[in-house]
Each structure stands twice: as structure tokens, then as C-alpha cells.
Design a protein around this motif. Sequence first.
Motif, PDB file in Angstrom:
ATOM      1  N   GLU A   1       0.831  -1.211   0.000  1.00  0.00           N
ATOM      2  CA  GLU A   1       0.000   0.000   0.000  1.00  0.00           C
ATOM      3  C   GLU A   1       0.865   1.262   0.000  1.00  0.00           C
ATOM      4  O   GLU A   1       0.557   2.227  -0.691  1.00  0.00           O
ATOM      5  N   LEU A   2       1.944   1.250   0.784  1.00  0.00           N
ATOM      6  CA  LEU A   2       2.843   2.405   0.799  1.00  0.00           C
ATOM      7  C   LEU A   2       3.464   2.634  -0.568  1.00  0.00           C
ATOM      8  O   LEU A   2       3.482   3.759  -1.078  1.00  0.00           O
ATOM      9  N   VAL A   3       3.986   1.575  -1.158  1.00  0.00           N
ATOM     10  CA  VAL A   3       4.646   1.679  -2.462  1.00  0.00           C
ATOM     11  C   VAL A   3       3.654   2.144  -3.518  1.00  0.00           C
ATOM     12  O   VAL A   3       3.970   3.004  -4.350  1.00  0.00           O
ATOM     13  N   THR A   4       2.439   1.619  -3.490  1.00  0.00           N
ATOM     14  CA  THR A   4       1.396   2.014  -4.442  1.00  0.00           C
ATOM     15  C   THR A   4       1.137   3.517  -4.373  1.00  0.00           C
ATOM     16  O   THR A   4       0.883   4.157  -5.387  1.00  0.00           O
ATOM     17  N   ARG A   5       1.244   4.086  -3.179  1.00  0.00           N
ATOM     18  CA  ARG A   5       0.996   5.515  -2.980  1.00  0.00           C
ATOM     19  C   ARG A   5       2.269   6.354  -3.125  1.00  0.00           C
ATOM     20  O   ARG A   5       2.245   7.556  -2.892  1.00  0.00           O
ATOM     21  N   GLY A   6       3.378   5.713  -3.452  1.00  0.00           N
ATOM     22  CA  GLY A   6       4.633   6.443  -3.629  1.00  0.00           C
ATOM     23  C   GLY A   6       5.243   6.922  -2.328  1.00  0.00           C
ATOM     24  O   GLY A   6       5.959   7.929  -2.302  1.00  0.00           O
ATOM     25  N   ILE A   7       4.974   6.206  -1.250  1.00  0.00           N
ATOM     26  CA  ILE A   7       5.495   6.576   0.073  1.00  0.00           C
ATOM     27  C   ILE A   7       6.620   5.624   0.431  1.00  0.00           C
ATOM     28  O   ILE A   7       6.458   4.405   0.364  1.00  0.00           O
ATOM     29  N   GLY A   8       7.758   6.192   0.815  1.00  0.00           N
ATOM     30  CA  GLY A   8       8.908   5.372   1.166  1.00  0.00           C
ATOM     31  C   GLY A   8       8.715   4.659   2.496  1.00  0.00           C
ATOM     32  O   GLY A   8       7.975   5.110   3.372  1.00  0.00           O
ATOM     33  N   ILE A   9       9.395   3.562   2.618  1.00  0.00           N
ATOM     34  CA  ILE A   9       9.352   2.785   3.854  1.00  0.00           C
ATOM     35  C   ILE A   9      10.594   3.131   4.655  1.00  0.00           C
ATOM     36  O   ILE A   9      11.711   2.843   4.240  1.00  0.00           O
ATOM     37  N   HIS A  10      10.401   3.802   5.769  1.00  0.00           N
ATOM     38  CA  HIS A  10      11.518   4.148   6.652  1.00  0.00           C
ATOM     39  C   HIS A  10      11.154   3.719   8.060  1.00  0.00           C
ATOM     40  O   HIS A  10      10.067   3.973   8.545  1.00  0.00           O
ATOM     41  N   LEU A  11      12.065   3.024   8.671  1.00  0.00           N
ATOM     42  CA  LEU A  11      11.770   2.421   9.966  1.00  0.00           C
ATOM     43  C   LEU A  11      12.213   3.279  11.147  1.00  0.00           C
ATOM     44  O   LEU A  11      12.067   2.883  12.281  1.00  0.00           O
ATOM     45  N   ASN A  12      12.777   4.456  10.868  1.00  0.00           N
ATOM     46  CA  ASN A  12      13.199   5.320  11.958  1.00  0.00           C
ATOM     47  C   ASN A  12      11.996   6.077  12.514  1.00  0.00           C
ATOM     48  O   ASN A  12      10.984   6.232  11.838  1.00  0.00           O
ATOM     49  N   PRO A  13      12.107   6.580  13.745  1.00  0.00           N
ATOM     50  CA  PRO A  13      10.969   7.269  14.358  1.00  0.00           C
ATOM     51  C   PRO A  13      10.692   8.598  13.666  1.00  0.00           C
ATOM     52  O   PRO A  13      11.569   9.154  13.000  1.00  0.00           O
ATOM     53  N   PRO A  14       9.481   9.123  13.813  1.00  0.00           N
ATOM     54  CA  PRO A  14       9.159  10.423  13.237  1.00  0.00           C
ATOM     55  C   PRO A  14      10.100  11.500  13.754  1.00  0.00           C
ATOM     56  O   PRO A  14      10.637  11.404  14.859  1.00  0.00           O
ATOM     57  N   ALA A  15      10.298  12.549  12.975  1.00  0.00           N
ATOM     58  CA  ALA A  15      11.219  13.628  13.332  1.00  0.00           C
ATOM     59  C   ALA A  15      10.859  14.254  14.673  1.00  0.00           C
ATOM     60  O   ALA A  15      11.739  14.564  15.474  1.00  0.00           O
ATOM     61  N   ARG A  16       9.582  14.433  14.940  1.00  0.00           N
ATOM     62  CA  ARG A  16       9.181  15.045  16.211  1.00  0.00           C
ATOM     63  C   ARG A  16       9.633  14.193  17.390  1.00  0.00           C
ATOM     64  O   ARG A  16      10.072  14.717  18.406  1.00  0.00           O
ATOM     65  N   ALA A  17       9.535  12.879  17.256  1.00  0.00           N
ATOM     66  CA  ALA A  17       9.962  11.978  18.332  1.00  0.00           C
ATOM     67  C   ALA A  17      11.474  12.061  18.526  1.00  0.00           C
ATOM     68  O   ALA A  17      11.961  12.045  19.658  1.00  0.00           O
ATOM     69  N   ARG A  18      12.231  12.184  17.430  1.00  0.00           N
ATOM     70  CA  ARG A  18      13.687  12.306  17.542  1.00  0.00           C
ATOM     71  C   ARG A  18      14.053  13.610  18.229  1.00  0.00           C
ATOM     72  O   ARG A  18      14.957  13.652  19.065  1.00  0.00           O
ATOM     73  N   ARG A  19      13.367  14.708  17.910  1.00  0.00           N
ATOM     74  CA  ARG A  19      13.674  15.999  18.535  1.00  0.00           C
ATOM     75  C   ARG A  19      13.369  15.952  20.029  1.00  0.00           C
ATOM     76  O   ARG A  19      14.115  16.471  20.841  1.00  0.00           O
ATOM     77  N   ARG A  20      12.254  15.314  20.414  1.00  0.00           N
ATOM     78  CA  ARG A  20      11.902  15.211  21.842  1.00  0.00           C
ATOM     79  C   ARG A  20      12.962  14.422  22.597  1.00  0.00           C
ATOM     80  O   ARG A  20      13.348  14.774  23.699  1.00  0.00           O
TER      81      ARG A  20
END
Length: 95
Positions: free
Chosen positions: A73-92
Motif C-alpha cells: 500500500e505504501l509503495v502504491t501511494r509512492g510513500i517510502g518505507i523508513h523504519l526510523n521514528p518520526p522527526a518530532r519523536a527524535r527531537r523530543r
Amino acid sequence: MAETAAAAGAVRIPAIEGDRVHVTVPDDILRKAEANATDVVLAVAIQLYADNRIDYTDALRMSNLPRVEFNRELVTRGIGIHLNPPARARRRAAG
């Protein structure tokens, strides 16, 4: 008041029950979108993931799909698969 809004066909405010949120979407909107409840939950999970508001694991869990199907579903929508946490979580975590 909530009954009046529901009777008028409006989406009502989500009700939180335990660890789940319930959202009402009028049937006519689902018919126009040619969607069902599963489609809506998947769309929300993917959009939250694409917006880096939730991470891959949470989006996968929310979608209730097997990993392979969710990735498709992600690939069909052109969305990359990244397993790292969201940027907001990294900043916190850093600050």
C-alpha cells in the motif's frame, strides 16, 4: 446536541473508549468515496505515517494489515518505507 449533529448527517466528535477512538463517518460520504471502514482506517494510518506523525510500527499496527500488504500500500501511494521514528519523536528524545 450531539444527537442533533448526528441527525443532520455531520461527523460527530470522536468518542474515546479505553485505548481506542471511535469516529463516525456518514454512509453517504463512504459511498461517494467508494470506501469502507477498513479503507478509511488504512488511509488515516498511511497519512499519519507519511506526515511523520506516527512511526512505521504504529502505522502498521493501526492498519491491521500484514506487513507485506501494508508495504505494498505504501509503495502504491509512492510513500517510502523508513523504519526510523518520526522527526518530532527524535527531537523530543534529543532535547
